[in-house]
Design a protein around this motif. Structure first.
Motif, PDB file in Angstrom:
ATOM      1  N   ALA A 173       3.761  10.127  -2.391  1.00 33.46           N
ATOM      2  CA  ALA A 173       3.376   8.920  -1.663  1.00 33.46           C
ATOM      3  C   ALA A 173       4.604   8.056  -1.415  1.00 33.46           C
ATOM      4  CB  ALA A 173       2.330   8.137  -2.457  1.00 33.46           C
ATOM      5  N   PHE A 174       4.582   7.349  -0.297  1.00 34.40           N
ATOM      6  CA  PHE A 174       5.641   6.397   0.036  1.00 34.40           C
ATOM      7  C   PHE A 174       4.998   5.023   0.093  1.00 34.40           C
ATOM      8  CE2 PHE A 174       8.242   4.474   3.687  1.00 34.40           C
ATOM      9  CZ  PHE A 174       9.132   3.878   2.804  1.00 34.40           C
ATOM     10  N   ALA A 175       5.379   4.138  -0.836  1.00 36.56           N
ATOM     11  CA  ALA A 175       4.785   2.811  -0.945  1.00 36.56           C
ATOM     12  C   ALA A 175       5.644   1.779  -0.225  1.00 36.56           C
ATOM     13  CB  ALA A 175       4.616   2.425  -2.414  1.00 36.56           C
ATOM     14  N   ASN A 176       4.968   0.937   0.521  1.00 35.17           N
ATOM     15  CA  ASN A 176       5.644  -0.119   1.282  1.00 35.17           C
ATOM     16  C   ASN A 176       4.558  -1.108   1.699  1.00 35.17           C
ATOM     17  OD1 ASN A 176       7.529  -1.594   2.705  1.00 35.17           O
ATOM     18  ND2 ASN A 176       8.318   0.129   3.879  1.00 35.17           N
ATOM     19  N   ASP A 177       4.889  -2.032   2.596  1.00 36.71           N
ATOM     20  CA  ASP A 177       3.874  -2.933   3.112  1.00 36.71           C
ATOM     21  C   ASP A 177       3.024  -2.206   4.148  1.00 36.71           C
ATOM     22  OD1 ASP A 177       5.022  -4.767   1.452  1.00 36.71           O
ATOM     23  OD2 ASP A 177       6.167  -5.762   3.030  1.00 36.71           O
ATOM     24  N   ARG A 178       1.731  -2.485   4.157  1.00 36.66           N
ATOM     25  CA  ARG A 178       0.759  -1.700   4.924  1.00 36.66           C
ATOM     26  C   ARG A 178       1.114  -1.589   6.414  1.00 36.66           C
ATOM     27  NH1 ARG A 178      -4.513   0.239   4.642  1.00 36.66           N
ATOM     28  NH2 ARG A 178      -4.566  -0.225   2.419  1.00 36.66           N
ATOM     29  N   ILE A 179       1.395  -2.704   7.070  1.00 38.77           N
ATOM     30  CA  ILE A 179       1.649  -2.654   8.512  1.00 38.77           C
ATOM     31  C   ILE A 179       2.940  -1.918   8.807  1.00 38.77           C
ATOM     32  CG2 ILE A 179       2.017  -4.019  10.596  1.00 38.77           C
ATOM     33  CD1 ILE A 179      -0.822  -4.095   9.578  1.00 38.77           C
ATOM     34  N   ALA A 180       3.936  -2.078   7.930  1.00 33.44           N
ATOM     35  CA  ALA A 180       5.187  -1.345   8.107  1.00 33.44           C
ATOM     36  C   ALA A 180       4.955   0.156   8.007  1.00 33.44           C
ATOM     37  CB  ALA A 180       6.212  -1.796   7.074  1.00 33.44           C
ATOM     38  N   LEU A 234       2.885  16.815  11.351  1.00 34.65           N
ATOM     39  CA  LEU A 234       2.126  16.629  10.120  1.00 34.65           C
ATOM     40  C   LEU A 234       1.140  15.478  10.267  1.00 34.65           C
ATOM     41  CD1 LEU A 234       4.999  16.982   7.502  1.00 34.65           C
ATOM     42  CD2 LEU A 234       3.302  18.705   8.129  1.00 34.65           C
ATOM     43  N   THR A 235       0.116  15.488   9.457  1.00 38.04           N
ATOM     44  CA  THR A 235      -0.871  14.413   9.458  1.00 38.04           C
ATOM     45  C   THR A 235      -0.756  13.631   8.159  1.00 38.04           C
ATOM     46  OG1 THR A 235      -2.367  15.780  10.768  1.00 38.04           O
ATOM     47  CG2 THR A 235      -3.309  13.861   9.688  1.00 38.04           C
ATOM     48  N   PHE A 236      -0.756  12.316   8.285  1.00 40.01           N
ATOM     49  CA  PHE A 236      -0.634  11.443   7.118  1.00 40.01           C
ATOM     50  C   PHE A 236      -1.881  10.591   6.961  1.00 40.01           C
ATOM     51  CE2 PHE A 236       3.678  12.398   8.394  1.00 40.01           C
ATOM     52  CZ  PHE A 236       4.277  12.715   7.192  1.00 40.01           C
ATOM     53  N   ALA A 237      -2.080  10.087   5.772  1.00 39.68           N
ATOM     54  CA  ALA A 237      -3.218   9.224   5.482  1.00 39.68           C
ATOM     55  C   ALA A 237      -2.726   7.938   4.823  1.00 39.68           C
ATOM     56  CB  ALA A 237      -4.205   9.930   4.557  1.00 39.68           C
ATOM     57  N   LEU A 238      -3.316   6.821   5.225  1.00 37.26           N
ATOM     58  CA  LEU A 238      -2.996   5.535   4.627  1.00 37.26           C
ATOM     59  C   LEU A 238      -3.961   5.273   3.477  1.00 37.26           C
ATOM     60  CD1 LEU A 238      -1.097   3.087   5.073  1.00 37.26           C
ATOM     61  CD2 LEU A 238      -2.923   2.063   6.430  1.00 37.26           C
ATOM     62  N   ALA A 239      -3.447   4.722   2.396  1.00 35.85           N
ATOM     63  CA  ALA A 239      -4.276   4.445   1.218  1.00 35.85           C
ATOM     64  C   ALA A 239      -5.436   3.521   1.561  1.00 35.85           C
ATOM     65  CB  ALA A 239      -3.427   3.821   0.125  1.00 35.85           C
ATOM     66  N   GLU A 240      -6.489   3.639   0.806  1.00 34.04           N
ATOM     67  CA  GLU A 240      -7.679   2.811   1.005  1.00 34.04           C
ATOM     68  C   GLU A 240      -7.582   1.478   0.273  1.00 34.04           C
ATOM     69  OE1 GLU A 240     -11.153   5.035  -0.072  1.00 34.04           O
ATOM     70  OE2 GLU A 240     -10.381   6.885   0.829  1.00 34.04           O
ATOM     71  N   GLU A 241      -6.578   1.332  -0.583  1.00 38.60           N
ATOM     72  CA  GLU A 241      -6.460   0.130  -1.402  1.00 38.60           C
ATOM     73  C   GLU A 241      -5.067  -0.478  -1.275  1.00 38.60           C
ATOM     74  OE1 GLU A 241      -9.435   1.753  -4.957  1.00 38.60           O
ATOM     75  OE2 GLU A 241      -7.290   1.552  -5.329  1.00 38.60           O
ATOM     76  N   SER A 266       0.852  -1.181   0.000  1.00 38.08           N
ATOM     77  CA  SER A 266       0.000   0.000   0.000  1.00 38.08           C
ATOM     78  C   SER A 266       0.895   1.240   0.000  1.00 38.08           C
ATOM     79  CB  SER A 266      -0.930  -0.026   1.222  1.00 38.08           C
ATOM     80  OG  SER A 266      -1.932   0.966   1.114  1.00 38.08           O
ATOM     81  N   TRP A 267       0.359   2.386   0.379  1.00 40.59           N
ATOM     82  CA  TRP A 267       1.176   3.588   0.445  1.00 40.59           C
ATOM     83  C   TRP A 267       0.604   4.563   1.466  1.00 40.59           C
ATOM     84  CZ3 TRP A 267      -2.299   2.589  -3.396  1.00 40.59           C
ATOM     85  CH2 TRP A 267      -3.281   3.545  -3.655  1.00 40.59           C
ATOM     86  N   VAL A 268       1.449   5.491   1.873  1.00 45.25           N
ATOM     87  CA  VAL A 268       1.043   6.556   2.784  1.00 45.25           C
ATOM     88  C   VAL A 268       1.308   7.883   2.089  1.00 45.25           C
ATOM     89  CG1 VAL A 268       3.272   6.761   3.973  1.00 45.25           C
ATOM     90  CG2 VAL A 268       1.173   7.361   5.176  1.00 45.25           C
ATOM     91  N   THR A 269       0.480   8.869   2.384  1.00 42.57           N
ATOM     92  CA  THR A 269       0.606  10.187   1.770  1.00 42.57           C
ATOM     93  C   THR A 269       0.285  11.245   2.809  1.00 42.57           C
ATOM     94  OG1 THR A 269      -0.188  11.553  -0.086  1.00 42.57           O
ATOM     95  CG2 THR A 269      -1.802  10.156   0.995  1.00 42.57           C
ATOM     96  N   ARG A 270       0.641  12.479   2.525  1.00 44.27           N
ATOM     97  CA  ARG A 270       0.218  13.552   3.410  1.00 44.27           C
ATOM     98  C   ARG A 270      -1.303  13.695   3.313  1.00 44.27           C
ATOM     99  NH1 ARG A 270       4.920  17.803   3.784  1.00 44.27           N
ATOM    100  NH2 ARG A 270       3.266  19.211   4.419  1.00 44.27           N
ATOM    101  N   SER A 271      -1.937  14.156   4.385  1.00 38.24           N
ATOM    102  CA  SER A 271      -3.393  14.314   4.377  1.00 38.24           C
ATOM    103  C   SER A 271      -3.843  15.118   3.165  1.00 38.24           C
ATOM    104  CB  SER A 271      -3.855  15.012   5.653  1.00 38.24           C
ATOM    105  OG  SER A 271      -3.714  14.149   6.748  1.00 38.24           O
ATOM    106  N   GLY A 272      -4.870  14.616   2.507  1.00 37.40           N
ATOM    107  CA  GLY A 272      -5.360  15.262   1.304  1.00 37.40           C
ATOM    108  C   GLY A 272      -4.765  14.705   0.034  1.00 37.40           C
ATOM    109  N   GLY A 273      -3.782  13.808   0.169  1.00 36.07           N
ATOM    110  CA  GLY A 273      -3.139  13.211  -0.991  1.00 36.07           C
ATOM    111  C   GLY A 273      -3.927  12.031  -1.527  1.00 36.07           C
ATOM    112  N   PRO A 274      -3.419  11.376  -2.564  1.00 35.18           N
ATOM    113  CA  PRO A 274      -4.135  10.265  -3.199  1.00 35.18           C
ATOM    114  C   PRO A 274      -4.224   9.046  -2.289  1.00 35.18           C
ATOM    115  CG  PRO A 274      -1.914  10.439  -4.081  1.00 35.18           C
ATOM    116  CD  PRO A 274      -2.119  11.634  -3.210  1.00 35.18           C
ATOM    117  N   THR A 275      -5.417   8.502  -2.141  1.00 35.44           N
ATOM    118  CA  THR A 275      -5.613   7.311  -1.312  1.00 35.44           C
ATOM    119  C   THR A 275      -6.178   6.139  -2.119  1.00 35.44           C
ATOM    120  OG1 THR A 275      -7.796   8.111  -0.648  1.00 35.44           O
ATOM    121  CG2 THR A 275      -5.934   8.644   0.804  1.00 35.44           C
ATOM    122  N   LYS A 276      -6.386   6.340  -3.434  1.00 27.83           N
ATOM    123  CA  LYS A 276      -6.837   5.263  -4.302  1.00 27.83           C
ATOM    124  C   LYS A 276      -5.895   5.138  -5.484  1.00 27.83           C
ATOM    125  CE  LYS A 276     -11.710   5.610  -3.021  1.00 27.83           C
ATOM    126  NZ  LYS A 276     -13.113   5.764  -3.485  1.00 27.83           N
TER     127      LYS A 276
END
Length: 284
Positions: free
Chosen positions: A195-202, A215-222, A130-140
């Motif tokens: 976005a920073f892509a890696n394994d979800r739990i990591a 800062l606030t981050f968001a985890l992708a929905e997919e 999956s990936w993590v992004t700053r809040s408001g970034g792409p989650t799909k």
């Protein structure tokens, strides 16, 4: 032929084979030196990382400690000296194949390509890319067009992510390679990547919990991949069996405590992970 004598001979042959297996290869190296060398990741929380005291910590590290305890019983060596060696996503395979590390306790995904070079234990975890992004970034996935995404060098994330991008025919996606998780966080903070892509739990363990600089981050929905983790070792059937025997013991009695210590905050194991534990609870 005397049947009892024949059966005794077969039993004796089997016992000798078992003893021989324990006195060759990696097991002999460990028994003779009373030392085992374990590789670990310094930034792959909550699986494998350097704790606040500087010592290796994490879910996979705890599993490896249980393997060591089991090996002490299996080999009848008494306490083994454990030497921990830091490895990276880039050099972990060569550290194992070169003999610098006996067993790698990190976040290594089992692939057929990697099995051309090394061997793996029973599975120890199942995660998703999956990936993590700053809040408001792409989650799909569809929102990753026209972005720059960071991945770790030597990981399975890059080829899996490229496959997902091609499947959706996304345009203008730039993928850059990063040294480790810390560099991934820094690149997000200074906006070098979207976005920073890696394994979800990591990602949850290293990025979401950190909240660097407020800062606030968001985890992708997919998710874009399935990542089955195992302990990595050299091609040595006797050593692999000894490691799997230790893991089966843990899955029968103790995995609940190990899981709860590192993942209790996110709830019970998924149905897939719970099934994985049961399926690898081999009997003698």
């Amino acid at each position: 032929m005397n049947v009892n004598r024949a059966l005794f001979g077969l039993a004796l042959l089997g016992a000798c084979a078992a003893v021989s297996a324990q006195t060759t290869g990696t097991l002999k190296k460990i028994a003779d030196s009373k030392t085992i060398v374990l590789g670990y990741r310094t930034e792959a929380a909550p699986f494998s990382f350097s704790g606040s005291d500087g010592h290796p910590a994490g879910y996979t590290v705890d599993l490896c400690k249980r393997v060591v305890t089991s090996l002490e019983r299996q080999l009848k060596t008494g306490p083994l000296t454990v030497r921990w060696v830091p490895v990276t996503s880039e050099n972990r395979i060569t550290q194992v194949t070169s003999g610098a590390v006996d067993l790698e306790c990190g976040t290594t995904t089992v692939t057929l390509g990697r099995q051309e070079q090394v061997d793996f234990s029973s599975l120890v975890f199942v995660d998703g890319g999956s990936w993590v992004t700053r809040s408001g970034g792409p989650t799909k996935l569809a929102q990753l067009a026209n972005t720059t995404i960071g991945v770790l060098r030597g990981s399975t994330t890059e080829p899996r992510l490229r496959e997902a991008i091609r499947a959706l025919n996304l345009s203008n996606v730039t993928i850059v390679t990063l040294r480790d998780e810390a560099e991934g966080v820094a690149a997000l903070v200074d906006k070098r990547i979207v976005a920073f892509a890696n394994d979800r739990i990591a990602l949850v363990g290293r990025v979401i919990r950190a909240q660097p600089q407020g800062l606030t981050f968001a985890l992708a929905e997919e998710d874009f991949s399935l990542e089955p983790y195992a302990l990595m070792l050299r091609r040595d059937p006797a050593f692999r069996l000894a490691v799997n025997r230790a893991l089966a013991e843990t899955y029968r009695n103790g995995i609940e405590q190990v899981y709860a210590r590192w993942f209790g905050q996110i709830g019970q194991p998924s149905a897939l992970l719970a099934a994985m534990f049961v399926l690898h609870t081999y009997q003698e």
